[in-house]
Design a protein around this motif. Structure first.
Motif, short mmCIF file in Angstrom:
data_model
loop_
_atom_site.label_atom_id
_atom_site.label_comp_id
_atom_site.label_asym_id
_atom_site.label_seq_id
_atom_site.Cartn_x
_atom_site.Cartn_y
_atom_site.Cartn_z
N GLY A 1 0.80 -1.21 0.00
CA GLY A 1 0.00 0.00 0.00
C GLY A 1 0.84 1.27 0.00
N THR A 2 2.00 1.19 0.62
CA THR A 2 2.89 2.35 0.65
C THR A 2 3.34 2.73 -0.75
OG1 THR A 2 3.67 1.67 2.83
CG2 THR A 2 5.05 3.22 1.65
N ALA A 3 3.56 1.74 -1.59
CA ALA A 3 4.02 2.00 -2.96
C ALA A 3 2.86 2.29 -3.91
CB ALA A 3 4.82 0.81 -3.48
N THR A 4 1.74 1.60 -3.72
CA THR A 4 0.64 1.72 -4.69
C THR A 4 -0.43 2.73 -4.31
OG1 THR A 4 -0.72 0.01 -3.66
CG2 THR A 4 0.92 -0.72 -5.30
N GLY A 5 -0.54 3.02 -3.01
CA GLY A 5 -1.61 3.89 -2.55
C GLY A 5 -2.92 3.15 -2.33
N ASP A 6 -2.97 1.87 -2.66
CA ASP A 6 -4.16 1.04 -2.45
C ASP A 6 -4.00 0.33 -1.12
OD1 ASP A 6 -6.22 -0.80 -2.38
OD2 ASP A 6 -5.59 -1.89 -4.18
N PHE A 7 -4.79 0.75 -0.13
CA PHE A 7 -4.68 0.16 1.21
C PHE A 7 -5.82 -0.83 1.49
CE2 PHE A 7 -2.42 4.19 1.30
CZ PHE A 7 -1.19 3.77 1.80
N ASP A 8 -6.63 -1.10 0.47
CA ASP A 8 -7.74 -2.04 0.64
C ASP A 8 -7.31 -3.49 0.46
OD1 ASP A 8 -9.64 -0.08 1.17
OD2 ASP A 8 -10.03 0.24 -0.96
N SER A 9 -6.27 -3.72 -0.33
CA SER A 9 -5.78 -5.07 -0.61
C SER A 9 -4.27 -4.99 -0.75
CB SER A 9 -6.42 -5.61 -1.89
OG SER A 9 -5.95 -6.91 -2.16
N VAL A 10 -3.57 -5.31 0.33
CA VAL A 10 -2.11 -5.14 0.35
C VAL A 10 -1.40 -6.46 0.57
CG1 VAL A 10 -2.34 -2.78 1.27
CG2 VAL A 10 -1.93 -4.68 2.84
N VAL A 11 -0.10 -6.45 0.32
CA VAL A 11 0.79 -7.57 0.64
C VAL A 11 1.83 -7.02 1.60
CG1 VAL A 11 2.45 -9.24 -0.27
CG2 VAL A 11 0.43 -8.65 -1.61
N GLY A 12 2.10 -7.77 2.64
CA GLY A 12 3.11 -7.37 3.61
C GLY A 12 4.48 -7.88 3.22
N TYR A 13 5.50 -7.12 3.61
CA TYR A 13 6.89 -7.49 3.35
C TYR A 13 7.70 -7.19 4.61
CZ TYR A 13 5.22 -7.17 -1.43
OH TYR A 13 4.50 -7.34 -2.58
N ALA A 14 8.60 -8.07 4.97
CA ALA A 14 9.47 -7.85 6.12
C ALA A 14 10.85 -8.39 5.79
CB ALA A 14 8.92 -8.56 7.35
N ALA A 15 11.86 -7.72 6.33
CA ALA A 15 13.25 -8.17 6.17
C ALA A 15 13.85 -8.37 7.55
CB ALA A 15 14.06 -7.14 5.37
N PHE A 16 14.52 -9.49 7.72
CA PHE A 16 15.13 -9.85 9.00
C PHE A 16 16.60 -10.19 8.79
CE2 PHE A 16 10.74 -11.31 9.09
CZ PHE A 16 10.27 -10.84 10.30
N ILE A 17 17.36 -10.01 9.84
CA ILE A 17 18.71 -10.57 9.92
C ILE A 17 18.72 -11.44 11.17
CG2 ILE A 17 21.15 -10.10 10.30
CD1 ILE A 17 20.74 -7.43 8.84
#
Length: 171
Positions: A153-169
């Protein structure tokens, strides 16, 4: 491909079989490899695709990978690619992701598998993530750090249907 490491990995447990066709319909390797090559033009990989595994198989596979890496020696990085929750509202995805993220930060592969199932968290790479946690624990890891968490949603502006992303070490 680091054929020596790939060979040792496949010999480490009957859960690993050599099957080049396993990567034909799986896109995570083609997404990761350019980044790895950008950082190190001479990078060699031992790719593993996971189709299905039980909680115990994740532990066994992770342990086998960790033991193999320890005896193989050298600098070896374990990389896992996965989205977090898929196609729900931003607030729901952030909450579901938070729950899964907590289990990764706790280095608790069993809890990660349980919570993704019980809370219907659609993390497509949950099995490889659980396996990587077990491998890291076998190698002596004692902490995980969340580098970043965001949604589409941060990139597309569409917050109704989003995909989450996380980065870990994990160290």
């Amino acid at each position: 491909v680091n054929t020596a490491l790939a060979s040792k990995l496949s010999a480490s447990t009957p859960l690993i079989t050599v099957d080049d066709s396993a990567h034909v319909n799986e896109h995570s390797l083609e997404v990761q490899l350019p980044f790895l090559q950008r950082l190190n033009k001479c990078v060699k990989i031992a790719p593993i695709t996971v189709m299905a595994a039980t909680k115990n198989e994740c532990k066994e596979l992770g342990s086998a990978i960790g033991r193999t890496i320890r005896t193989f020696g050298g600098d070896i990085l374990i990389v896992v690619s996965s989205d977090m929750n898929h196609y729900e509202q931003e607030s729901i995805t952030r909450e579901k992701d938070r729950i899964a993220i907590e289990t990764v930060l706790a280095l608790d592969s069993g809890a990660l598998l349980e919570v993704t199932e019980s809370r219907h968290i659609t993390m497509c790479g949950v099995l490889p993530t659980a396996i990587a946690i077990e491998a890291a624990l076998t190698l002596g890891a004692d902490k995980a750090e969340l580098v970043m968490h965001e949604t589409s949603g941060t990139a597309t502006g569409d917050f109704d249907s989003v995909v989450g992303y996380a980065a870990f070490i994990i160290k």
